[in-house]
Design a protein around this motif. Structure first.
Motif, PDB file in Angstrom:
ATOM      1  N   THR A 201       9.039   2.424  -4.039  1.00 43.79           N
ATOM      2  CA  THR A 201       9.192   1.664  -5.516  1.00 43.79           C
ATOM      3  C   THR A 201       8.583   0.272  -5.641  1.00 43.79           C
ATOM      4  O   THR A 201       8.050   0.005  -6.710  1.00 43.79           O
ATOM      5  CB  THR A 201      10.335   2.011  -6.313  1.00 43.79           C
ATOM      6  OG1 THR A 201      11.711   1.270  -5.760  1.00 43.79           O
ATOM      7  CG2 THR A 201      10.556   3.407  -6.710  1.00 43.79           C
ATOM      8  N   ALA A 202       8.901  -0.501  -4.565  1.00 51.55           N
ATOM      9  CA  ALA A 202       8.729  -1.848  -4.475  1.00 51.55           C
ATOM     10  C   ALA A 202       8.611  -2.365  -3.043  1.00 51.55           C
ATOM     11  O   ALA A 202       9.317  -1.684  -2.157  1.00 51.55           O
ATOM     12  CB  ALA A 202       9.724  -2.545  -5.326  1.00 51.55           C
ATOM     13  N   ALA A 203       7.658  -3.353  -2.743  1.00 53.66           N
ATOM     14  CA  ALA A 203       7.595  -3.677  -1.341  1.00 53.66           C
ATOM     15  C   ALA A 203       7.696  -5.347  -1.418  1.00 53.66           C
ATOM     16  O   ALA A 203       7.181  -5.929  -2.248  1.00 53.66           O
ATOM     17  CB  ALA A 203       5.978  -3.331  -1.010  1.00 53.66           C
TER      18      ALA A 203
ATOM     19  N   ALA B 275       0.983  -1.170   0.158  1.00 57.09           N
ATOM     20  CA  ALA B 275       0.150  -0.125   0.134  1.00 57.09           C
ATOM     21  C   ALA B 275       0.731   1.229   0.104  1.00 57.09           C
ATOM     22  O   ALA B 275       0.226   2.311  -0.346  1.00 57.09           O
ATOM     23  CB  ALA B 275      -1.037  -0.268   1.306  1.00 57.09           C
ATOM     24  N   LEU B 276       2.125   1.081   0.417  1.00 56.41           N
ATOM     25  CA  LEU B 276       3.161   2.476   0.312  1.00 56.41           C
ATOM     26  C   LEU B 276       3.628   2.770  -0.931  1.00 56.41           C
ATOM     27  O   LEU B 276       4.304   3.511  -1.119  1.00 56.41           O
ATOM     28  CB  LEU B 276       4.237   2.087   1.319  1.00 56.41           C
ATOM     29  CG  LEU B 276       3.628   2.383   2.880  1.00 56.41           C
ATOM     30  CD1 LEU B 276       4.708   1.683   3.949  1.00 56.41           C
ATOM     31  CD2 LEU B 276       3.311   3.864   3.294  1.00 56.41           C
ATOM     32  N   VAL B 277       3.575   1.670  -1.879  1.00 52.32           N
ATOM     33  CA  VAL B 277       4.293   1.774  -3.164  1.00 52.32           C
ATOM     34  C   VAL B 277       3.583   3.010  -3.921  1.00 52.32           C
ATOM     35  O   VAL B 277       2.210   3.160  -3.935  1.00 52.32           O
ATOM     36  CB  VAL B 277       4.356   0.690  -4.097  1.00 52.32           C
ATOM     37  CG1 VAL B 277       4.458   0.796  -5.459  1.00 52.32           C
ATOM     38  CG2 VAL B 277       4.984  -0.677  -3.656  1.00 52.32           C
ATOM     39  N   GLY B 278       4.430   3.972  -4.244  1.00 53.28           N
ATOM     40  CA  GLY B 278       4.136   5.132  -4.974  1.00 53.28           C
ATOM     41  C   GLY B 278       4.043   6.219  -4.127  1.00 53.28           C
ATOM     42  O   GLY B 278       4.015   7.456  -4.530  1.00 53.28           O
ATOM     43  N   VAL B 279       4.163   5.990  -2.801  1.00 58.45           N
ATOM     44  CA  VAL B 279       3.956   6.874  -1.794  1.00 58.45           C
ATOM     45  C   VAL B 279       5.415   7.597  -1.461  1.00 58.45           C
ATOM     46  O   VAL B 279       6.218   6.962  -1.376  1.00 58.45           O
ATOM     47  CB  VAL B 279       3.128   6.520  -0.355  1.00 58.45           C
ATOM     48  CG1 VAL B 279       3.266   7.544   0.632  1.00 58.45           C
ATOM     49  CG2 VAL B 279       1.847   5.886  -0.860  1.00 58.45           C
ATOM     50  N   VAL B 280       5.604   8.841  -1.007  1.00 54.69           N
ATOM     51  CA  VAL B 280       6.717   9.394  -0.624  1.00 54.69           C
ATOM     52  C   VAL B 280       6.691   9.667   0.895  1.00 54.69           C
ATOM     53  O   VAL B 280       5.751  10.098   1.692  1.00 54.69           O
ATOM     54  CB  VAL B 280       6.896  10.965  -1.203  1.00 54.69           C
ATOM     55  CG1 VAL B 280       8.230  11.648  -0.633  1.00 54.69           C
ATOM     56  CG2 VAL B 280       7.065  10.888  -2.829  1.00 54.69           C
TER      57      VAL B 280
ATOM     58  N   SER C 237      10.972  -5.760   3.737  1.00 47.37           N
ATOM     59  CA  SER C 237      11.615  -4.500   3.416  1.00 47.37           C
ATOM     60  C   SER C 237      10.910  -3.708   2.224  1.00 47.37           C
ATOM     61  O   SER C 237      10.272  -4.332   1.347  1.00 47.37           O
ATOM     62  CB  SER C 237      13.289  -4.261   3.479  1.00 47.37           C
ATOM     63  OG  SER C 237      13.475  -5.173   2.099  1.00 47.37           O
ATOM     64  N   LEU C 238      11.430  -2.389   2.025  1.00 41.62           N
ATOM     65  CA  LEU C 238      10.850  -1.525   0.633  1.00 41.62           C
ATOM     66  C   LEU C 238      11.853  -1.140  -0.075  1.00 41.62           C
ATOM     67  O   LEU C 238      13.001  -1.018   0.692  1.00 41.62           O
ATOM     68  CB  LEU C 238       9.905  -0.402   1.383  1.00 41.62           C
ATOM     69  CG  LEU C 238       8.697  -0.613   2.454  1.00 41.62           C
ATOM     70  CD1 LEU C 238       8.365   0.713   2.824  1.00 41.62           C
ATOM     71  CD2 LEU C 238       7.787  -1.527   1.772  1.00 41.62           C
ATOM     72  N   ARG C 239      11.766  -0.955  -1.238  1.00 42.46           N
ATOM     73  CA  ARG C 239      12.830  -0.273  -1.770  1.00 42.46           C
ATOM     74  C   ARG C 239      12.230   1.068  -2.162  1.00 42.46           C
ATOM     75  O   ARG C 239      11.000   1.302  -2.586  1.00 42.46           O
ATOM     76  CB  ARG C 239      13.144  -1.216  -3.140  1.00 42.46           C
ATOM     77  CG  ARG C 239      14.249  -2.270  -2.997  1.00 42.46           C
ATOM     78  CD  ARG C 239      14.843  -2.827  -4.130  1.00 42.46           C
ATOM     79  NE  ARG C 239      13.796  -3.617  -4.802  1.00 42.46           N
ATOM     80  CZ  ARG C 239      13.842  -4.293  -5.796  1.00 42.46           C
ATOM     81  NH1 ARG C 239      14.826  -3.681  -6.539  1.00 42.46           N
ATOM     82  NH2 ARG C 239      12.903  -5.016  -6.171  1.00 42.46           N
ATOM     83  N   GLY C 240      13.225   1.900  -2.297  1.00 42.92           N
ATOM     84  CA  GLY C 240      12.647   3.374  -2.927  1.00 42.92           C
ATOM     85  C   GLY C 240      13.794   4.155  -3.682  1.00 42.92           C
ATOM     86  O   GLY C 240      14.741   3.303  -4.253  1.00 42.92           O
ATOM     87  N   GLU C 241      13.475   5.227  -4.217  1.00 41.48           N
ATOM     88  CA  GLU C 241      14.215   6.148  -4.812  1.00 41.48           C
ATOM     89  C   GLU C 241      14.047   7.520  -4.518  1.00 41.48           C
ATOM     90  O   GLU C 241      12.941   7.909  -4.164  1.00 41.48           O
ATOM     91  CB  GLU C 241      14.163   5.984  -6.413  1.00 41.48           C
ATOM     92  CG  GLU C 241      12.556   6.436  -6.949  1.00 41.48           C
ATOM     93  CD  GLU C 241      12.223   6.084  -8.518  1.00 41.48           C
ATOM     94  OE1 GLU C 241      13.044   5.022  -8.975  1.00 41.48           O
ATOM     95  OE2 GLU C 241      11.264   6.825  -8.701  1.00 41.48           O
TER      96      GLU C 241
END
Ligand code: SAH
Ligand code: SF4
Ligand code: F3S
Length: 459
Positions: free
Chosen positions: A428-430, A379-384, A434-438
């Motif tokens: 960007t991915a979950a 649910a956090l993918v796409g969120v800052v 853990s999550l990945r981000g940019e």
């Protein structure tokens, strides 16, 4: 005394982990040197956990390996402390005669002196006082030094709740709150050393300040700490659902530094089992707490603990647990098979659940939770989210690692100079763990609150 090379190994909860860290600083200040491997050490300190039988079994197989080291190097000193040590006292020598020192949960401050005495006299010592001396406790925590961007701070010791399954009240003793001024002073010192986030520790932080009765209760402590300049984030663990107060729920809405995550152990989704566990709340009360927490802070992450196979737990009781999980959708869950602990009420209860049934229930529960954790993370993918950078990522490759306010680990390409600062990261991915981000080309990086020249190391 000579300077010793020492190695510390820890089992158990964050409290033990934290106590071991402070104990290591205390030993360093007494002139000893911490080493990374047991075979390099003159002194091995094991800080133990008694929460489940498996933890104790692991300890004794580990001690067996240390014994082999001692066979080769008779001058090696082996010290065993913490919850198993508190419970066993001198009995531990019978099971592990090669152990030189047993120290209880109220004797941490004495360890350097006890080690010196053991080495001087060549005689074994067991020091397991029943009660904590508040002044000696403060003297111990005065040795706490920052080692990373985040730090644990113990605000209270012990537990008076006597949940039927739990050994903690027997091994950690009566509840004792540290004075608020001492806690605030410790956090101020840590912030001056570069800490940006503190996690306040207690078995039941809701009763902070009540024993002995101080002017500051837990919500008031949180509000006081939130005013410390440079302290970006406050977390706490653990909160008991029976006395999670309205005021603490309000804090989640009113105190921005209090992070939107709560660990709220449910233990079972069946009222019948909760009663037998002596938890003193119902599923209905728990669900209303969840609702109010989510009203106060919609993005709040909720994690929990669950026990399967408590004596008398039926398939119907267990299904009720799965149903509550479906309703709440926890962000994460620690789940355990019931383990009878000597001296506790539950160890004497009839109708034990057979081991294969416990295993099957645990597997079903964990499969469901994996799905929920993944769903909550996705649910956090796409969120800052603002991520407090803690250090280089274990994954390597120019990545750094940190946590979202909801306490989720994020790995993303970044600059090691961001350690200790909050950076806006797009998720960007979950995955489950853990999550990945940019970060965009022109990243939004918060101010560096760390004092100039202080390098924060992390382990
Ligand atoms: N103070 C915390 C819990 C500390 S112990 C609280 O009240 O929630 C951490 C977890 O270990 C507990 O929440 C419980 O889920 C688990 N646990 C404790 N005793 C246990 C036992 N005898 N068998 C299995 N799990 C146990
Ligand atoms: Fe154990 Fe219950 Fe105390 Fe938690 S509140 S430490 S589960 S007795
Ligand atoms: Fe274990 Fe003692 Fe913590 S029994 S969980 S180390 S309080």
């Amino acid at each position: 005394m000579d300077s010793l090379r020492f190695y510390v190994q820890t089992f158990g909860c964050q409290m033990n982990d934290h106590d071991s860290g402070v104990l290591a600083r205390l030993l360093e200040e007494a002139g000893h040197l911490e080493v990374a491997r047991p075979d390099e050490a003159d002194l091995i300190v094991v800080n133990t956990c008694a929460i489940r039988e498996k933890a104790e079994q692991k300890l004794f197989s580990q001690l067996g390996r240390y014994r082999l080291l001692k066979d080769r190097r008779p001058d090696l000193t082996i010290a065993v402390g913490g919850c198993v040590a508190q419970d066993a006292g001198r009995r531990l020598f019978r099971r592990a005669p090669y152990v030189d020192l047993v120290f209880g949960t109220h004797a941490l401050q004495d360890v350097p002196d006890l080690v010196a005495r053991v080495r001087r006299t060549g005689r074994r010592i067991a020091a397991t006082p029943e009660e904590q001396d508040p002044e000696r406790l403060e003297a111990f925590y005065a040795h706490h030094r920052a080692r990373a961007v985040t730090a644990y701070v113990t605000v209270m010791q012990g537990c008076d709740n006597y949940c039927a399954y739990c050994i903690v009240p027997y091994v950690r003793g009566r509840e004792l709150s540290r004075p608020a001024d001492e806690v605030v002073a410790e956090v101020e010192r840590l912030v001056a050393q570069g800490v940006a986030e503190v996690s306040l520790l207690g078995q039941n932080v809701n009763s902070y300040g009540l024993k002995p009765r101080g002017e500051t209760d837990f919500p008031a402590l949180v509000r006081r700490l939130a005013r410390i300049p440079g302290l970006l984030r406050i977390r706490f663990t653990t909160s008991h659902p029976k006395d999670l107060s309205d005021d603490l729920i309000r804090c989640f809405g009113e105190v921005p530094a209090l992070m939107p995550h709560i660990h709220l152990p449910l233990q079972s989704g069946s009222d019948r089992v909760l009663e037998a566990m002596r938890r003193r709340y119902t599923v209905g009360r728990y669900l209303s707490l969840v609702e109010r927490l989510r009203q106060a802070r919609p993005e709040i992450a909720i994690t929990s603990d669950m026990i399967v196979g408590f004596p008398g737990e039926t398939e119907e009781d267990f299904r009720a647990t799965l149903e509550v999980m479906e309703r709440v959708r926890f962000d994460g869950l620690f789940s355990f098979k019931f383990s009878p602990r000597p001296g506790t009420l539950a160890a004497r209860l009839p109708e034990p659940v057979p081991e294969p049934v416990k295993e099957e229930r645990l597997a079903r529960l964990q499969a469901l939770q994996q799905a929920h954790t993944l769903e909550r993370n996705q649910a956090l993918v796409g969120v800052v989210r603002p991520v407090l950078v803690e250090g280089p990522s274990k994954a390597g490759g120019g990545q750094v690692s940190g946590r979202t306010p909801e306490n989720k680990i994020v790995n993303f390409p970044g600059d090691p100079a961001w350690v200790g600062r909050e950076v806006d990261v797009r998720i960007t991915a979950a995955a489950v763990n853990s999550l990945r981000g940019e970060v965009p080309a022109a990243p939004s990086v918060g101010p560096d609150h760390r004092p100039g020249g202080v390098a924060c190391t992390f382990r």
